[in-house]
Design a protein around this motif. Structure first.
Motif, PDB file in Angstrom:
ATOM      1  N   ASP A  11       0.784  -1.224   0.000  1.00  0.00           N
ATOM      2  CA  ASP A  11       0.000   0.000   0.000  1.00  0.00           C
ATOM      3  C   ASP A  11       0.819   1.280   0.000  1.00  0.00           C
ATOM      4  O   ASP A  11       1.920   1.345   0.523  1.00  0.00           O
ATOM      5  N   PHE A  98      -8.562   2.773  -1.133  1.00  0.00           N
ATOM      6  CA  PHE A  98      -7.341   1.992  -1.330  1.00  0.00           C
ATOM      7  C   PHE A  98      -6.810   2.087  -2.753  1.00  0.00           C
ATOM      8  O   PHE A  98      -5.673   1.723  -3.025  1.00  0.00           O
ATOM      9  N   GLU A 102      -4.878  -1.645  -4.071  1.00  0.00           N
ATOM     10  CA  GLU A 102      -5.518  -2.624  -3.195  1.00  0.00           C
ATOM     11  C   GLU A 102      -5.262  -4.037  -3.700  1.00  0.00           C
ATOM     12  O   GLU A 102      -5.367  -4.317  -4.895  1.00  0.00           O
ATOM     13  N   ASN A 103      -4.896  -4.928  -2.789  1.00  0.00           N
ATOM     14  CA  ASN A 103      -4.583  -6.327  -3.126  1.00  0.00           C
ATOM     15  C   ASN A 103      -3.496  -6.420  -4.194  1.00  0.00           C
ATOM     16  O   ASN A 103      -3.541  -7.282  -5.084  1.00  0.00           O
ATOM     17  N   ASN A 126      -3.624  -4.743   4.060  1.00  0.00           N
ATOM     18  CA  ASN A 126      -4.437  -5.139   2.900  1.00  0.00           C
ATOM     19  C   ASN A 126      -3.605  -5.891   1.866  1.00  0.00           C
ATOM     20  O   ASN A 126      -3.750  -5.689   0.660  1.00  0.00           O
TER      21      ASN A 126
END
Length: 286
Positions: A11, A98, A102-103, A126
């Protein structure tokens, strides 16, 4: 001795402080990598930002701290933005997106050639579940910060886990430590605010008190703690209690300035309030 190769993955974000109209660059994984670089370690950061002005700001700050913007992917979509209001040095989250990070799963040219070959990898909050499983399968030394989402990721085989715990002294930490280790984490570091931090390696639990300072901003304090603990414990030969203490001092120092690492806060640019007008209006009316 060759310097260890350290990698942070995951992140990043822009932190917009609506109280004072300032903007900083942060995010757990990015902050950890930035602190490593500031302290002379050979570190790289891998993540993603959008093809937007917010992404330009993140990449510019990365370059200023010595990280390579070339390691960050630009994807169609938005860069992560967090809208904050300061309340006596503590943050109140008003909106958190995010974004395209994100991911985040690293590109094939970075894994396994760089990331799996690192001496230590840290995954930010995350984290991608498939990446966690891949690192475990490939026996890569790594850590994750799960913050308060304690059991949201697969923890079986994770070498080292960082988590946020209760700062109320009347609430025992042992049940949470036991639950995280029962879920599969080899070692656990629990940070509990003014209560201090705990390290559980499965045989004993070590505690270190917090280092108290006059707080300007708590943003990134936990990330400084993580960066300092990892290098102290794994590469400087410190005992767990010593590494916790050193990390506590680093976290306290981060609380004395705005942002997760030393940087010159930018004025919130004109285009950001327009993009997040509804959230800012709600925040100002709250």
């Amino acid at each position: 001795m060759t310097r260890p190769k350290l990698v942070a993955v995951g992140d990043n974000c822009l932190d917009a402080y609506l109280t004072n109209g300032l903007l900083t660059v942060g995010g757990n994984a990015l902050n950890v990598a930035a602190q490593w670089r500031r302290n002379g370690w050979a570190a790289r950061y891998f993540g993603a930002v959008g093809e937007d002005p917010e992404g330009d700001v993140v990449l510019a700050e990365l370059a200023d701290v010595g990280l390579s913007p070339d390691d960050v992917e630009r994807r169609h979509g938005d860069t992560a933005v967090t809208l904050l209001r300061d309340e006596s040095g503590d943050r109140k989250f008003l909106h958190e997106s995010f974004g395209v990070g994100e991911n985040y799963m690293p590109a094939s040219e970075h894994y396994p050639a760089v990331i799996a070959a690192a001496d230590w990898v840290h995954l930010g909050t995350n984290a991608n579940k498939d990446l966690v499983r891949q690192l475990v399968a490939d026996h890569v030394p790594f850590s994750i910060d799960v913050s308060t989402a304690h059991l949201m990721l697969p923890l079986e085989g994770v070498p080292l886990l960082f988590a946020s715990g209760p700062d109320d002294v009347d609430q025992p930490v042992e049940p949470l430590l036991s639950a995280l280790r029962a879920a599969g984490a080899g070692q656990v570091v629990l940070t509990c605010g003014r209560r201090g931090s705990y390290f559980d390696d499965g045989t004993s639990v070590v505690h270190a008190p917090a280092t108290l300072v006059d707080v300007v901003d708590t943003c990134g304090a936990g990330d400084s703690f993580i960066a300092t603990f990892l290098t102290g414990f794994h590469f400087d030969g410190l005992r767990a209690s010593e590494a916790l203490h050193k990390a506590s001092i680093a976290a306290a120092q981060t609380c004395t300035h705005l942002g997760g690492f030393p940087q010159k806060p930018r004025p919130i640019p004109e285009w950001l309030p327009a993009k997040y007008a509804s959230f800012i209006t709600d925040a100002q009316g709250a």
